[in-house]
Scaffold this motif. Structure first.
Motif, PDB file in Angstrom:
ATOM      1  N   PHE A 134       0.827  -1.210   0.000  1.00 52.38           N
ATOM      2  CA  PHE A 134       0.000   0.000   0.000  1.00 52.38           C
ATOM      3  C   PHE A 134       0.863   1.261   0.000  1.00 52.38           C
ATOM      4  O   PHE A 134       0.588   2.217  -0.735  1.00 52.38           O
ATOM      5  N   VAL A 135       1.930   1.256   0.806  1.00 62.51           N
ATOM      6  CA  VAL A 135       2.825   2.418   0.865  1.00 62.51           C
ATOM      7  C   VAL A 135       3.437   2.687  -0.507  1.00 62.51           C
ATOM      8  O   VAL A 135       3.480   3.839  -0.966  1.00 62.51           O
ATOM      9  N   PHE A 136       3.881   1.624  -1.178  1.00 61.86           N
ATOM     10  CA  PHE A 136       4.483   1.808  -2.503  1.00 61.86           C
ATOM     11  C   PHE A 136       3.454   2.306  -3.518  1.00 61.86           C
ATOM     12  O   PHE A 136       3.777   3.114  -4.398  1.00 61.86           O
ATOM     13  N   SER A 137       2.218   1.852  -3.395  1.00 66.98           N
ATOM     14  CA  SER A 137       1.172   2.318  -4.306  1.00 66.98           C
ATOM     15  C   SER A 137       0.840   3.796  -4.064  1.00 66.98           C
ATOM     16  O   SER A 137       0.619   4.552  -5.004  1.00 66.98           O
ATOM     17  N   VAL A 138       0.790   4.194  -2.788  1.00 70.59           N
ATOM     18  CA  VAL A 138       0.543   5.604  -2.463  1.00 70.59           C
ATOM     19  C   VAL A 138       1.671   6.479  -3.003  1.00 70.59           C
ATOM     20  O   VAL A 138       1.427   7.551  -3.578  1.00 70.59           O
ATOM     21  N   LEU A 139       2.905   6.033  -2.835  1.00 72.58           N
ATOM     22  CA  LEU A 139       4.045   6.778  -3.382  1.00 72.58           C
ATOM     23  C   LEU A 139       3.962   6.849  -4.905  1.00 72.58           C
ATOM     24  O   LEU A 139       4.298   7.880  -5.508  1.00 72.58           O
ATOM     25  N   ILE A 188      11.909  10.178  -4.313  1.00 72.34           N
ATOM     26  CA  ILE A 188      11.020   9.026  -4.494  1.00 72.34           C
ATOM     27  C   ILE A 188      11.519   8.201  -5.671  1.00 72.34           C
ATOM     28  O   ILE A 188      12.000   8.736  -6.661  1.00 72.34           O
ATOM     29  N   GLU A 189      11.391   6.871  -5.544  1.00 69.92           N
ATOM     30  CA  GLU A 189      11.803   5.985  -6.633  1.00 69.92           C
ATOM     31  C   GLU A 189      10.969   6.237  -7.885  1.00 69.92           C
ATOM     32  O   GLU A 189       9.876   6.822  -7.828  1.00 69.92           O
ATOM     33  N   ASP A 190      11.486   5.792  -9.038  1.00 65.55           N
ATOM     34  CA  ASP A 190      10.740   5.983 -10.283  1.00 65.55           C
ATOM     35  C   ASP A 190       9.477   5.128 -10.280  1.00 65.55           C
ATOM     36  O   ASP A 190       9.344   4.162  -9.518  1.00 65.55           O
ATOM     37  N   LEU A 191       8.541   5.468 -11.162  1.00 65.14           N
ATOM     38  CA  LEU A 191       7.216   4.839 -11.170  1.00 65.14           C
ATOM     39  C   LEU A 191       7.278   3.325 -11.386  1.00 65.14           C
ATOM     40  O   LEU A 191       6.568   2.566 -10.717  1.00 65.14           O
ATOM     41  N   SER A 192       8.089   2.894 -12.315  1.00 57.47           N
ATOM     42  CA  SER A 192       8.146   1.462 -12.629  1.00 57.47           C
ATOM     43  C   SER A 192       8.620   0.644 -11.427  1.00 57.47           C
ATOM     44  O   SER A 192       8.101  -0.449 -11.165  1.00 57.47           O
ATOM     45  N   LYS A 193       9.575   1.171 -10.683  1.00 58.29           N
ATOM     46  CA  LYS A 193      10.086   0.438  -9.510  1.00 58.29           C
ATOM     47  C   LYS A 193       9.061   0.420  -8.390  1.00 58.29           C
ATOM     48  O   LYS A 193       8.891  -0.600  -7.709  1.00 58.29           O
ATOM     49  N   LEU A 194       8.357   1.533  -8.179  1.00 60.01           N
ATOM     50  CA  LEU A 194       7.312   1.571  -7.151  1.00 60.01           C
ATOM     51  C   LEU A 194       6.196   0.587  -7.480  1.00 60.01           C
ATOM     52  O   LEU A 194       5.696  -0.124  -6.596  1.00 60.01           O
ATOM     53  N   TYR A 254       6.484  -2.128  -9.287  1.00 64.36           N
ATOM     54  CA  TYR A 254       7.026  -3.482  -9.132  1.00 64.36           C
ATOM     55  C   TYR A 254       7.109  -3.891  -7.657  1.00 64.36           C
ATOM     56  O   TYR A 254       6.768  -5.022  -7.295  1.00 64.36           O
ATOM     57  N   LEU A 255       7.535  -2.981  -6.789  1.00 60.98           N
ATOM     58  CA  LEU A 255       7.656  -3.280  -5.367  1.00 60.98           C
ATOM     59  C   LEU A 255       6.286  -3.554  -4.734  1.00 60.98           C
ATOM     60  O   LEU A 255       6.143  -4.436  -3.878  1.00 60.98           O
ATOM     61  N   ALA A 256       5.270  -2.799  -5.142  1.00 60.33           N
ATOM     62  CA  ALA A 256       3.909  -3.049  -4.660  1.00 60.33           C
ATOM     63  C   ALA A 256       3.432  -4.433  -5.091  1.00 60.33           C
ATOM     64  O   ALA A 256       2.826  -5.180  -4.308  1.00 60.33           O
ATOM     65  N   TYR A 257       3.736  -4.779  -6.314  1.00 52.65           N
ATOM     66  CA  TYR A 257       3.359  -6.081  -6.875  1.00 52.65           C
ATOM     67  C   TYR A 257       4.047  -7.230  -6.140  1.00 52.65           C
ATOM     68  O   TYR A 257       3.415  -8.231  -5.776  1.00 52.65           O
ATOM     69  N   ALA A 296      -3.630  -0.295 -11.301  1.00 57.30           N
ATOM     70  CA  ALA A 296      -3.227  -1.272 -10.300  1.00 57.30           C
ATOM     71  C   ALA A 296      -3.004  -0.621  -8.939  1.00 57.30           C
ATOM     72  O   ALA A 296      -3.370  -1.172  -7.902  1.00 57.30           O
ATOM     73  N   ALA A 297      -2.424   0.579  -8.936  1.00 58.99           N
ATOM     74  CA  ALA A 297      -2.159   1.289  -7.675  1.00 58.99           C
ATOM     75  C   ALA A 297      -3.469   1.678  -6.990  1.00 58.99           C
ATOM     76  O   ALA A 297      -3.588   1.578  -5.761  1.00 58.99           O
ATOM     77  N   LEU A 298      -4.456   2.127  -7.758  1.00 62.72           N
ATOM     78  CA  LEU A 298      -5.750   2.501  -7.186  1.00 62.72           C
ATOM     79  C   LEU A 298      -6.458   1.282  -6.595  1.00 62.72           C
ATOM     80  O   LEU A 298      -7.029   1.352  -5.490  1.00 62.72           O
ATOM     81  N   LEU A 299      -6.423   0.153  -7.314  1.00 66.16           N
ATOM     82  CA  LEU A 299      -7.047  -1.066  -6.807  1.00 66.16           C
ATOM     83  C   LEU A 299      -6.336  -1.548  -5.547  1.00 66.16           C
ATOM     84  O   LEU A 299      -6.989  -1.979  -4.584  1.00 66.16           O
ATOM     85  N   ASN A 300      -5.020  -1.452  -5.545  1.00 69.74           N
ATOM     86  CA  ASN A 300      -4.244  -1.873  -4.379  1.00 69.74           C
ATOM     87  C   ASN A 300      -4.559  -1.006  -3.163  1.00 69.74           C
ATOM     88  O   ASN A 300      -4.678  -1.490  -2.037  1.00 69.74           O
ATOM     89  N   THR A 301      -4.720   0.287  -3.398  1.00 67.18           N
ATOM     90  CA  THR A 301      -5.061   1.213  -2.315  1.00 67.18           C
ATOM     91  C   THR A 301      -6.454   0.912  -1.759  1.00 67.18           C
ATOM     92  O   THR A 301      -6.657   0.885  -0.538  1.00 67.18           O
ATOM     93  N   ALA A 302      -7.401   0.666  -2.655  1.00 66.60           N
ATOM     94  CA  ALA A 302      -8.760   0.331  -2.228  1.00 66.60           C
ATOM     95  C   ALA A 302      -8.780  -0.986  -1.446  1.00 66.60           C
ATOM     96  O   ALA A 302      -9.491  -1.128  -0.443  1.00 66.60           O
ATOM     97  N   SER A 303      -7.978  -1.953  -1.888  1.00 65.84           N
ATOM     98  CA  SER A 303      -7.906  -3.243  -1.202  1.00 65.84           C
ATOM     99  C   SER A 303      -7.374  -3.072   0.215  1.00 65.84           C
ATOM    100  O   SER A 303      -7.850  -3.726   1.154  1.00 65.84           O
ATOM    101  N   PHE A 304      -6.408  -2.172   0.380  1.00 67.65           N
ATOM    102  CA  PHE A 304      -5.857  -1.954   1.714  1.00 67.65           C
ATOM    103  C   PHE A 304      -6.878  -1.292   2.630  1.00 67.65           C
ATOM    104  O   PHE A 304      -6.921  -1.579   3.836  1.00 67.65           O
ATOM    105  N   LEU A 305      -7.706  -0.430   2.091  1.00 67.82           N
ATOM    106  CA  LEU A 305      -8.767   0.177   2.899  1.00 67.82           C
ATOM    107  C   LEU A 305      -9.748  -0.893   3.379  1.00 67.82           C
ATOM    108  O   LEU A 305     -10.225  -0.846   4.518  1.00 67.82           O
TER     109      LEU A 305
END
Length: 276
Positions: free
Chosen positions: A150-155, A175-181, A183-186, A248-257
């Motif tokens: 979730f933290v990586f998705s928010v970033l 902050i790390e580049d988008l592709s790495k953030l 990937y880390l969330a994944y 993917a980041a939005l879905l991941n954030t919603a899942s964490f909520l």
């Protein structure tokens, strides 16, 4: 003394089996040969321990372990582990191997809980309590992995916003580049999903062993199943549909909520969970 040693043996096998399933899941999703080899060797240790137990049982009783349901379950689990090791070497069908081991893990856990009824009340209660701790620990560890994801998705979303608005600031450098953030969330979800799945399996088996039923309508149970489906869907769109980035980041954030709601709100309405 012997019963206690065998109980510890079964607990150790469950932990090793869980770690093996985790690495098989990583290999299944990423075709990671290193993870696959680690899973194979962990499963090999499980097979050695199971085989040692079967040899001891046959030497001690003079009978083949298929005379009742409890013995049959253990032999069935041994067969599944053996087949999984053979399939790993011969076919290398990651999908088949992963789900075979999920079934095998479930059988080993069922056997461990089932045999407690044939032991002393003190040892039985202790074993059930320790396996419950394993269930809770695995659930919390999966929540930890989802939290980092979730933290990586928010970033990612924050970085995406800065780039879209062309706000060039020091934050872009920190902050790390988008592709790495992304990937880390994944990666952290890949770790969290199988741990949550195995935790649910142990929880279901524990409830039938100790409570003699499972309250499928319990808010915490339903919430955990929904949570597993959400993170499973995240992996589905990430791998099958190849939808990376913002979606993917939005879905991941919603899942964490949903995770937070499940842990703090639904847990308070649960009829048998430790935090209710």
């Amino acid at each position: 003394m012997t019963d206690t040693l065998l109980a510890r043996l079964n607990e150790g096998m469950i932990l090793l089996y869980a770690a093996s399933v985790l690495f098989y899941f990583i290999d299944f999703l990423q075709n990671n040969r290193k993870a696959g080899k680690t899973a194979f060797w962990l499963l090999s240790i499980v097979w050695i321990l199971q085989t040692a137990y079967l040899v001891y049982f046959m030497w001690y009783t003079g009978a083949f372990p298929v005379l009742n349901n409890v013995q049959g379950l253990y032999f069935y689990a041994w067969v599944l582990v053996t087949l999984s090791l053979v399939l790993t070497k011969l076919l290398k069908v990651d999908f088949l191997i992963f789900f075979t081991n999920v079934i095998g893990f479930s059988i080993v856990a069922i056997h461990t809980f089932t045999q407690t009824f044939q032991q002393s009340a003190e040892l039985s209660g202790k074993l059930v309590s320790e396996l419950l701790i394993i269930h809770i620990t695995m659930a919390i560890l999966s929540y930890g992995a989802f939290s980092l994801s979730f933290v990586f998705s928010v970033l990612y979303l924050f970085q995406y916003h800065l780039l879209k608005k062309k706000k060039w600031s020091k934050w872009l450098l920190r902050i790390e580049d988008l592709s790495k953030l992304d990937y880390l969330a994944y990666i952290h979800n890949i770790i969290g999903v199988p741990m949550l799945l195995l935790s649910l399996i142990l929880g279901i088996i524990w409830s039938y062993a100790s409570l003699e039923t499972l309250y499928w309508t319990d808010p915490k149970v339903l919430g955990s199943i929904v949570l597993l489906c959400l993170y499973g869907y995240y992996l589905f769109i990430r791998i099958v549909r190849e939808q990376k980035g913002r979606i993917a980041a939005l879905l991941n954030t919603a899942s964490f909520l949903v995770l937070l709601i499940n842990f703090f709100l639904l847990g308070s309405f649960s009829r048998f969970h430790w935090f209710s």
